[in-house]
Design an enzyme around this catalytic site. Structure first.
Site, PDB file in Angstrom:
ATOM      1  N   SER A  14       0.817  -1.212   0.000  1.00 28.71           N
ATOM      2  CA  SER A  14       0.000   0.000   0.000  1.00 28.71           C
ATOM      3  C   SER A  14       0.855   1.267   0.000  1.00 28.71           C
ATOM      4  O   SER A  14       1.796   1.406   0.779  1.00 28.71           O
ATOM      5  CB  SER A  14      -0.921   0.021   1.225  1.00 28.71           C
ATOM      6  OG  SER A  14      -1.618   1.257   1.300  1.00 28.71           O
ATOM      7  N   SER A  16      -0.620   4.138   0.590  1.00 31.17           N
ATOM      8  CA  SER A  16      -1.422   5.106   1.328  1.00 31.17           C
ATOM      9  C   SER A  16      -0.631   5.898   2.384  1.00 31.17           C
ATOM     10  O   SER A  16      -0.829   7.112   2.510  1.00 31.17           O
ATOM     11  CB  SER A  16      -2.614   4.413   1.987  1.00 31.17           C
ATOM     12  OG  SER A  16      -3.541   3.989   1.016  1.00 31.17           O
ATOM     13  N   THR A  63      -9.013  -1.473   2.573  1.00 27.46           N
ATOM     14  CA  THR A  63      -8.755  -1.999   1.241  1.00 27.46           C
ATOM     15  C   THR A  63      -9.052  -3.496   1.226  1.00 27.46           C
ATOM     16  O   THR A  63      -9.558  -4.048   2.216  1.00 27.46           O
ATOM     17  CB  THR A  63      -7.310  -1.673   0.803  1.00 27.46           C
ATOM     18  OG1 THR A  63      -7.151  -2.020  -0.576  1.00 27.46           O
ATOM     19  CG2 THR A  63      -6.274  -2.398   1.646  1.00 27.46           C
ATOM     20  N   LYS A  67     -13.560  -4.371   2.345  1.00 23.21           N
ATOM     21  CA  LYS A  67     -14.510  -3.286   2.075  1.00 23.21           C
ATOM     22  C   LYS A  67     -15.956  -3.703   2.332  1.00 23.21           C
ATOM     23  O   LYS A  67     -16.757  -2.912   2.835  1.00 23.21           O
ATOM     24  CB  LYS A  67     -14.338  -2.774   0.639  1.00 23.21           C
ATOM     25  CG  LYS A  67     -13.026  -2.037   0.418  1.00 23.21           C
ATOM     26  CD  LYS A  67     -12.942  -1.479  -1.002  1.00 23.21           C
ATOM     27  CE  LYS A  67     -11.611  -0.769  -1.230  1.00 23.21           C
ATOM     28  NZ  LYS A  67     -11.551  -0.160  -2.580  1.00 23.21           N
ATOM     29  N   ASP A  82     -24.515   7.587   1.387  1.00 24.29           N
ATOM     30  CA  ASP A  82     -25.260   7.077   0.243  1.00 24.29           C
ATOM     31  C   ASP A  82     -24.338   6.336  -0.720  1.00 24.29           C
ATOM     32  O   ASP A  82     -24.694   5.276  -1.250  1.00 24.29           O
ATOM     33  CB  ASP A  82     -25.965   8.221  -0.494  1.00 24.29           C
ATOM     34  CG  ASP A  82     -27.170   8.746   0.267  1.00 24.29           C
ATOM     35  OD1 ASP A  82     -27.666   8.034   1.164  1.00 24.29           O
ATOM     36  OD2 ASP A  82     -27.625   9.856  -0.035  1.00 24.29           O
ATOM     37  N   GLY A 130     -17.388  -5.154 -15.943  1.00 25.67           N
ATOM     38  CA  GLY A 130     -17.407  -5.730 -14.610  1.00 25.67           C
ATOM     39  C   GLY A 130     -18.689  -5.380 -13.889  1.00 25.67           C
ATOM     40  O   GLY A 130     -19.314  -4.346 -14.163  1.00 25.67           O
ATOM     41  N   ALA A 134     -16.268  -2.653  -7.482  1.00 23.78           N
ATOM     42  CA  ALA A 134     -15.685  -1.460  -8.102  1.00 23.78           C
ATOM     43  C   ALA A 134     -16.694  -0.776  -9.015  1.00 23.78           C
ATOM     44  O   ALA A 134     -16.805   0.459  -9.030  1.00 23.78           O
ATOM     45  CB  ALA A 134     -14.430  -1.837  -8.888  1.00 23.78           C
ATOM     46  N   ASP A 157     -26.449 -11.872 -15.745  1.00 29.48           N
ATOM     47  CA  ASP A 157     -27.381 -11.760 -14.622  1.00 29.48           C
ATOM     48  C   ASP A 157     -26.889 -10.767 -13.577  1.00 29.48           C
ATOM     49  O   ASP A 157     -27.677 -10.016 -12.981  1.00 29.48           O
ATOM     50  CB  ASP A 157     -27.601 -13.126 -13.964  1.00 29.48           C
ATOM     51  CG  ASP A 157     -28.467 -14.047 -14.813  1.00 29.48           C
ATOM     52  OD1 ASP A 157     -29.019 -13.559 -15.830  1.00 29.48           O
ATOM     53  OD2 ASP A 157     -28.586 -15.234 -14.476  1.00 29.48           O
ATOM     54  N   GLN A 242      -9.198   9.398  -4.493  1.00 24.56           N
ATOM     55  CA  GLN A 242     -10.037   8.845  -3.426  1.00 24.56           C
ATOM     56  C   GLN A 242      -9.386   9.093  -2.066  1.00 24.56           C
ATOM     57  O   GLN A 242     -10.077   9.328  -1.072  1.00 24.56           O
ATOM     58  CB  GLN A 242     -10.349   7.364  -3.654  1.00 24.56           C
ATOM     59  CG  GLN A 242      -9.174   6.398  -3.641  1.00 24.56           C
ATOM     60  CD  GLN A 242      -8.735   5.980  -2.247  1.00 24.56           C
ATOM     61  OE1 GLN A 242      -9.490   6.101  -1.287  1.00 24.56           O
ATOM     62  NE2 GLN A 242      -7.506   5.529  -2.137  1.00 24.56           N
TER      63      GLN A 242
END
Length: 263
Positions: A14, A16, A63, A67, A82, A130, A134, A157, A242
């Site tokens: 990471s 971050s 991460t 999540k 939301d 996808g 995500a 589906d 983000q």
């Protein structure tokens, strides 16, 4: 000194901590941001989150693979934004009004990075490949720009489930096989194909711009569109954007990325 962590498994890769320390330095805020490895189960995740905030922690990023666990935890014990509720995933945790609060900044980070690259989305045709977390996190932020959005997935589906969940007139679902002859203003890869080595069958699909949410590895997806002369971007800018949104939520301090030296 304010304390922050990013929780994941694995977590050594990471970036971050470096990103958030650069953010903090730019606004003169002393922080300590650390990586936190956690066993891959819900009870361990809850224990790590509880101990961190009980000890005075200010904010936590979440991460893979936690999540959805974070979403479950916040739904049962706190408040959820939301964006996080629609995404079914949480990547940002904090204490707000005395309760655990969960947000998802991934989709807004994607849109912010696209806009930073000069890509306008209003009235444009956009495709996303996808139907996992995500994509769920990106649907509302993308639609809020005024684009139309087609979801492509091998298992149709799952794409239809997202269509039913979001129920938006500018949203549609298509089987991945239809992509081979399609043309878009922007196409986004929200699958893990780039990191797992899987191949996406793109055929003669064309786009003016292509964006792979993954980064750090060669992308066959982006190479396909580079060959056409399309503008192409990987997901590192989304990671930065983000993170910026998380930092601003935690600290209340606004960042100017143009004035920050990032790793």
């Amino acid at each position: 000194m304010q304390h922050f962590i990013v929780i994941g498994n694995p977590i050594n890769h990471s970036k971050s901590p470096e990103i958030h320390h650069a953010f903090a330095a730019s606004v003169g805020l002393p922080i300590c941001y650390q990586r936190q490895l956690c066993p891959d189960n819900f009870d361990s995740f809850v224990a790590v989150v509880s101990a961190f905030f009980a000890g005075g922690g200010k904010g936590a990023n979440v991460t893979l693979p936690f999540k959805q666990m974070a979403h479950q935890l916040v739904q049962s014990q706190g408040e959820i934004s939301d964006d996080a509720r629609h995404a079914g995933a949480v990547n940002t945790l904090m204490i707000k009004n005395g309760k655990l609060y969960g947000d998802n900044t991934d989709g807004r980070g994607l849109v912010a990075d696209l806009q930073a690259h000069g890509i306008t989305l209003a009235n444009k045709k956009v495709a996303i490949i996808g139907a996992g977390g995500a994509t769920r996190g990106a649907i509302l932020p993308l639609l809020s720009t005024g684009c139309s959005l087609d979801i492509y997935n091998r298992t149709i589906d799952k794409a239809w489930q997202l269509l039913e969940q979001f129920n938006h007139p500018a949203l549609s679902a298509r089987p991945l096989s239809d992509l081979t002859t399609a043309r878009y203003d922007l196409i986004i890869n929200a699958t893990s194909a780039t990191t797992t080595g899987q191949t996406l069958t793109l055929g003669n699909c064309q786009a003016s711009a292509a964006y792979d949410m993954m980064y750090g590895k060669p992308s066959e997806f982006l190479a396909h569109f580079q060959h056409q002369g399309a503008a192409t971007f990987d997901g590192f800018g989304m990671l930065i954007q983000q993170a910026k949104l998380s930092f601003e939520l935690w600290t209340g301090k606004m960042l100017d990325l143009d004035k920050i030296t990032l790793p």
